[in-house]
Design a protein around this motif. Structure first.
Motif, PDB file in Angstrom:
ATOM      1  N   ALA A 121      -7.793  10.664  -6.272  1.00 56.04           N
ATOM      2  CA  ALA A 121      -9.170  11.162  -6.316  1.00 56.04           C
ATOM      3  C   ALA A 121     -10.036  10.584  -5.197  1.00 56.04           C
ATOM      4  CB  ALA A 121      -9.801  10.827  -7.670  1.00 56.04           C
ATOM      5  N   ASN A 122      -9.538   9.529  -4.551  1.00 53.64           N
ATOM      6  CA  ASN A 122     -10.294   8.864  -3.481  1.00 53.64           C
ATOM      7  C   ASN A 122      -9.419   8.672  -2.239  1.00 53.64           C
ATOM      8  OD1 ASN A 122     -13.010   7.821  -4.853  1.00 53.64           O
ATOM      9  ND2 ASN A 122     -11.338   7.543  -6.325  1.00 53.64           N
ATOM     10  N   PRO A 123      -8.932   9.761  -1.644  1.00 49.44           N
ATOM     11  CA  PRO A 123      -8.039   9.635  -0.487  1.00 49.44           C
ATOM     12  C   PRO A 123      -8.721   8.949   0.702  1.00 49.44           C
ATOM     13  CG  PRO A 123      -8.806  11.900  -0.730  1.00 49.44           C
ATOM     14  CD  PRO A 123      -9.232  11.170  -1.969  1.00 49.44           C
ATOM     15  N   ASP A 124      -7.971   8.047   1.334  1.00 49.75           N
ATOM     16  CA  ASP A 124      -8.422   7.346   2.546  1.00 49.75           C
ATOM     17  C   ASP A 124      -9.606   6.408   2.320  1.00 49.75           C
ATOM     18  OD1 ASP A 124      -6.532   8.542   4.387  1.00 49.75           O
ATOM     19  OD2 ASP A 124      -7.686  10.389   4.165  1.00 49.75           O
ATOM     20  N   LYS A 125      -9.967   6.157   1.072  1.00 55.06           N
ATOM     21  CA  LYS A 125     -11.084   5.251   0.800  1.00 55.06           C
ATOM     22  C   LYS A 125     -10.643   3.838   0.453  1.00 55.06           C
ATOM     23  CE  LYS A 125     -14.345   8.838  -0.695  1.00 55.06           C
ATOM     24  NZ  LYS A 125     -15.233   9.321  -1.783  1.00 55.06           N
ATOM     25  N   ALA A 126      -9.437   3.683  -0.086  1.00 54.57           N
ATOM     26  CA  ALA A 126      -8.950   2.361  -0.487  1.00 54.57           C
ATOM     27  C   ALA A 126      -8.279   1.655   0.686  1.00 54.57           C
ATOM     28  CB  ALA A 126      -7.976   2.491  -1.653  1.00 54.57           C
ATOM     29  N   THR A 127      -8.176   0.335   0.573  1.00 56.43           N
ATOM     30  CA  THR A 127      -7.519  -0.473   1.604  1.00 56.43           C
ATOM     31  C   THR A 127      -6.469  -1.380   0.970  1.00 56.43           C
ATOM     32  OG1 THR A 127      -9.305  -2.105   1.401  1.00 56.43           O
ATOM     33  CG2 THR A 127      -9.475  -0.506   3.204  1.00 56.43           C
ATOM     34  N   GLN A 128      -5.339  -1.508   1.636  1.00 56.78           N
ATOM     35  CA  GLN A 128      -4.303  -2.457   1.209  1.00 56.78           C
ATOM     36  C   GLN A 128      -4.096  -3.491   2.294  1.00 56.78           C
ATOM     37  OE1 GLN A 128      -0.257  -1.076   0.034  1.00 56.78           O
ATOM     38  NE2 GLN A 128       0.480  -2.884   1.125  1.00 56.78           N
ATOM     39  N   GLY A 129      -4.187  -4.755   1.931  1.00 55.51           N
ATOM     40  CA  GLY A 129      -3.898  -5.817   2.882  1.00 55.51           C
ATOM     41  C   GLY A 129      -2.405  -5.877   3.164  1.00 55.51           C
ATOM     42  N   ASN A 130      -2.058  -6.174   4.413  1.00 58.29           N
ATOM     43  CA  ASN A 130      -0.653  -6.237   4.822  1.00 58.29           C
ATOM     44  C   ASN A 130      -0.333  -7.589   5.457  1.00 58.29           C
ATOM     45  OD1 ASN A 130       0.470  -3.886   4.004  1.00 58.29           O
ATOM     46  ND2 ASN A 130       0.472  -2.868   5.992  1.00 58.29           N
ATOM     47  N   PRO A 131      -0.028  -8.609   4.659  1.00 65.70           N
ATOM     48  CA  PRO A 131       0.336  -9.899   5.242  1.00 65.70           C
ATOM     49  C   PRO A 131       1.791  -9.989   5.661  1.00 65.70           C
ATOM     50  CG  PRO A 131       0.231 -10.083   2.867  1.00 65.70           C
ATOM     51  CD  PRO A 131      -0.196  -8.684   3.205  1.00 65.70           C
ATOM     52  N   THR A 132       2.640  -9.112   5.105  1.00 65.47           N
ATOM     53  CA  THR A 132       4.067  -9.155   5.428  1.00 65.47           C
ATOM     54  C   THR A 132       4.605  -7.749   5.627  1.00 65.47           C
ATOM     55  OG1 THR A 132       4.862  -8.955   3.144  1.00 65.47           O
ATOM     56  CG2 THR A 132       4.327 -11.185   3.932  1.00 65.47           C
ATOM     57  N   ALA A 133       5.757  -7.679   6.297  1.00 73.17           N
ATOM     58  CA  ALA A 133       6.396  -6.384   6.509  1.00 73.17           C
ATOM     59  C   ALA A 133       6.836  -5.769   5.195  1.00 73.17           C
ATOM     60  CB  ALA A 133       7.596  -6.553   7.445  1.00 73.17           C
ATOM     61  N   GLY A 134       7.271  -6.605   4.242  1.00 71.62           N
ATOM     62  CA  GLY A 134       7.719  -6.093   2.957  1.00 71.62           C
ATOM     63  C   GLY A 134       6.599  -5.392   2.203  1.00 71.62           C
ATOM     64  N   GLY A 135       5.407  -6.007   2.207  1.00 67.06           N
ATOM     65  CA  GLY A 135       4.267  -5.384   1.559  1.00 67.06           C
ATOM     66  C   GLY A 135       3.880  -4.079   2.236  1.00 67.06           C
ATOM     67  N   HIS A 136       4.003  -4.069   3.568  1.00 74.36           N
ATOM     68  CA  HIS A 136       3.709  -2.852   4.332  1.00 74.36           C
ATOM     69  C   HIS A 136       4.672  -1.729   3.954  1.00 74.36           C
ATOM     70  CE1 HIS A 136       3.298  -0.896   8.601  1.00 74.36           C
ATOM     71  NE2 HIS A 136       2.892  -0.102   7.633  1.00 74.36           N
ATOM     72  N   VAL A 137       5.966  -2.054   3.924  1.00 74.49           N
ATOM     73  CA  VAL A 137       6.970  -1.052   3.571  1.00 74.49           C
ATOM     74  C   VAL A 137       6.765  -0.565   2.139  1.00 74.49           C
ATOM     75  CG1 VAL A 137       9.434  -0.742   3.076  1.00 74.49           C
ATOM     76  CG2 VAL A 137       8.704  -1.786   5.232  1.00 74.49           C
ATOM     77  N   ALA A 138       6.515  -1.485   1.224  1.00 80.02           N
ATOM     78  CA  ALA A 138       6.295  -1.104  -0.174  1.00 80.02           C
ATOM     79  C   ALA A 138       5.069  -0.214  -0.307  1.00 80.02           C
ATOM     80  CB  ALA A 138       6.151  -2.350  -1.043  1.00 80.02           C
ATOM     81  N   GLY A 139       4.000  -0.536   0.436  1.00 79.23           N
ATOM     82  CA  GLY A 139       2.790   0.278   0.379  1.00 79.23           C
ATOM     83  C   GLY A 139       2.999   1.667   0.951  1.00 79.23           C
ATOM     84  N   ALA A 140       3.704   1.742   2.081  1.00 81.12           N
ATOM     85  CA  ALA A 140       3.978   3.043   2.690  1.00 81.12           C
ATOM     86  C   ALA A 140       4.885   3.881   1.791  1.00 81.12           C
ATOM     87  CB  ALA A 140       4.613   2.842   4.059  1.00 81.12           C
ATOM     88  N   TYR A 141       5.855   3.219   1.176  1.00 81.37           N
ATOM     89  CA  TYR A 141       6.773   3.912   0.272  1.00 81.37           C
ATOM     90  C   TYR A 141       6.026   4.367  -0.987  1.00 81.37           C
ATOM     91  CZ  TYR A 141      11.452   4.932  -1.580  1.00 81.37           C
ATOM     92  OH  TYR A 141      12.568   5.566  -2.062  1.00 81.37           O
ATOM     93  N   PHE A 142       5.098   3.557  -1.454  1.00 77.68           N
ATOM     94  CA  PHE A 142       4.243   3.913  -2.594  1.00 77.68           C
ATOM     95  C   PHE A 142       3.486   5.200  -2.285  1.00 77.68           C
ATOM     96  CE2 PHE A 142       0.190   3.960  -4.770  1.00 77.68           C
ATOM     97  CZ  PHE A 142       0.436   3.468  -6.037  1.00 77.68           C
ATOM     98  N   GLN A 143       2.896   5.276  -1.099  1.00 80.44           N
ATOM     99  CA  GLN A 143       2.146   6.473  -0.715  1.00 80.44           C
ATOM    100  C   GLN A 143       3.049   7.706  -0.685  1.00 80.44           C
ATOM    101  OE1 GLN A 143      -1.189   5.870   2.346  1.00 80.44           O
ATOM    102  NE2 GLN A 143       0.186   4.166   2.813  1.00 80.44           N
ATOM    103  N   LYS A 144       4.240   7.534  -0.121  1.00 80.41           N
ATOM    104  CA  LYS A 144       5.181   8.645  -0.018  1.00 80.41           C
ATOM    105  C   LYS A 144       5.585   9.160  -1.398  1.00 80.41           C
ATOM    106  CE  LYS A 144       9.776   9.776   1.872  1.00 80.41           C
ATOM    107  NZ  LYS A 144      10.425  10.044   0.574  1.00 80.41           N
ATOM    108  N   GLU A 145       5.845   8.238  -2.316  1.00 82.19           N
ATOM    109  CA  GLU A 145       6.328   8.611  -3.639  1.00 82.19           C
ATOM    110  C   GLU A 145       5.230   9.161  -4.550  1.00 82.19           C
ATOM    111  OE1 GLU A 145       9.849   8.271  -4.785  1.00 82.19           O
ATOM    112  OE2 GLU A 145       9.712   8.529  -2.611  1.00 82.19           O
ATOM    113  N   THR A 146       3.968   8.800  -4.282  1.00 79.43           N
ATOM    114  CA  THR A 146       2.872   9.205  -5.174  1.00 79.43           C
ATOM    115  C   THR A 146       1.951  10.256  -4.573  1.00 79.43           C
ATOM    116  OG1 THR A 146       1.461   7.394  -4.358  1.00 79.43           O
ATOM    117  CG2 THR A 146       2.841   6.949  -6.312  1.00 79.43           C
ATOM    118  N   GLY A 147       2.106  10.535  -3.284  1.00 80.65           N
ATOM    119  CA  GLY A 147       1.222  11.507  -2.645  1.00 80.65           C
ATOM    120  C   GLY A 147      -0.183  10.989  -2.441  1.00 80.65           C
TER     121      GLY A 147
END
Length: 320
Positions: free
Chosen positions: A144-170
């Protein structure tokens, strides 16, 4: 010429064996490839304190945080293979980074595994004032709020998990790079960012204090230390099951005798009741003794690379 080569190799072997017999004769530098305050730093200090008792020499922590851990790991790849410079690596630094960064070293060929320390899921956490209270609600809110939220990325693993989360949930949100989990957590607690996907070691203290929200853990089962936090599968996202891990590595060519001494110190530390208690409090699962050896760590790393590199590259995830 062949006889000379054989003689030279024999001399080098004898020198290496002699060095191993007196090892360690001075302090050992343990590179933590992130700033102080994060989960990697905390676990490194627990291990260094206990391993010192076995090795009879100090283990000095040096934090080298940059480029999601790749700079610190590169420092170890270029170090002398004498056992006096080692690093604490993890799923992020010794698997994921190889798929998202053009590294100047090989994560398998340029290192000697020392021992596996622990395994753990990741945790999806958010700022305290974020409206949703569970994973399904978070997904609905993000849609309901596309492009409004922010995720911190301190590690590559968190980055990959976040990107994969977006892919799987739209869903879609903005990534904010950090040099380490400590600074990212500070900004999450203060409400400067909305989300983090990090190790339990850095998340659980803040979750327990009520400073942030926990939406889910990425393991197959709930965390023993925090059974109230549901798994991603329970939240309707079983494809996001991820298990991270920590291990110690030395530069390639470090004598086997030195690796064996370091691994002996690792196994003694992991058998210590105090260390086991502190690891458990941080959501870490210590593997059984046969899985703590160099061969087991090397096999785990290769298996994880074979699994995750194709997924990461297919999703076109790049480092920041």
């Amino acid at each position: 010429m062949r006889a000379l080569l054989i003689a030279c190799l024999a001399i080098l072997a004898s020198i290496g064996a002699a060095a191993a017999q007196t090892y360690p004769s001075r302090s050992i530098t343990l590179i933590v490839p992130f700033p102080p305050g994060g989960s990697t730093d905390v676990l490194a200090r627990i291990m260094a304190e206990r391993m010192r008792a076995t090795l009879g020499q100090p283990i000095v922590i040096e934090n080298v945080g940059a480029a999601q851990g790749s700079v610190g790991v590169g420092r170890v790849a270029r170090a002398a293979p004498d056992g006096y410079t080692i690093d604490i690596g993890q799923w992020d630094t010794h698997v994921v980074n190889g798929a998202i960064f053009p590294l100047q070293y090989d994560l398998v060929k340029d290192f000697e595994p020392i021992g596996l320390l622990s395994k753990n899921p990741l945790m999806i956490i958010g700022r305290k004032t974020l409206p949703p209270d569970d994973l399904p609600g978070l997904i609905v809110w993000l849609k309901a709020n596309p492009d409004k939220a922010t995720q911190g990325n301190p590690t590559a693993g968190g980055h990959v998990a976040g990107a994969y989360f977006q892919k799987e949930t739209g869903t879609h949100f903005t990534f904010v790079p950090y040099r380490g989990a400590g600074p990212a957590m500070q900004d999450l607690v203060s409400g400067q960012i909305d989300l983090l996907i990090v190790q339990p070691a850095v998340a659980l203290p803040q979750v327990s204090s009520g400073a942030i929200k926990a939406f889910a853990a990425t393991g197959k089962t709930r965390l023993a230390v925090a059974p109230e936090i549901p798994t991603v599968a329970e939240g309707g996202l079983p494809s996001l099951e991820i298990m991270g891990w920590y291990g110690l590595f030395a530069p390639k060519g470090t004598p086997k005798e030195i690796i064996a001494k370091l691994n002996g110190a690792v196994t003694e530390a992991l058998a210590d009741p105090g260390v086991r208690r502190r690891f458990a409090e941080l959501g870490q699962e210590i593997p059984e003794r046969p899985q703590q050896g160099p061969e087991a760590l090397g096999a785990l790393q290769r298996t994880e690379i074979e699994k995750w590199w194709p997924i990461i590259k297919a999703a076109n995830i790049r480092g920041e």
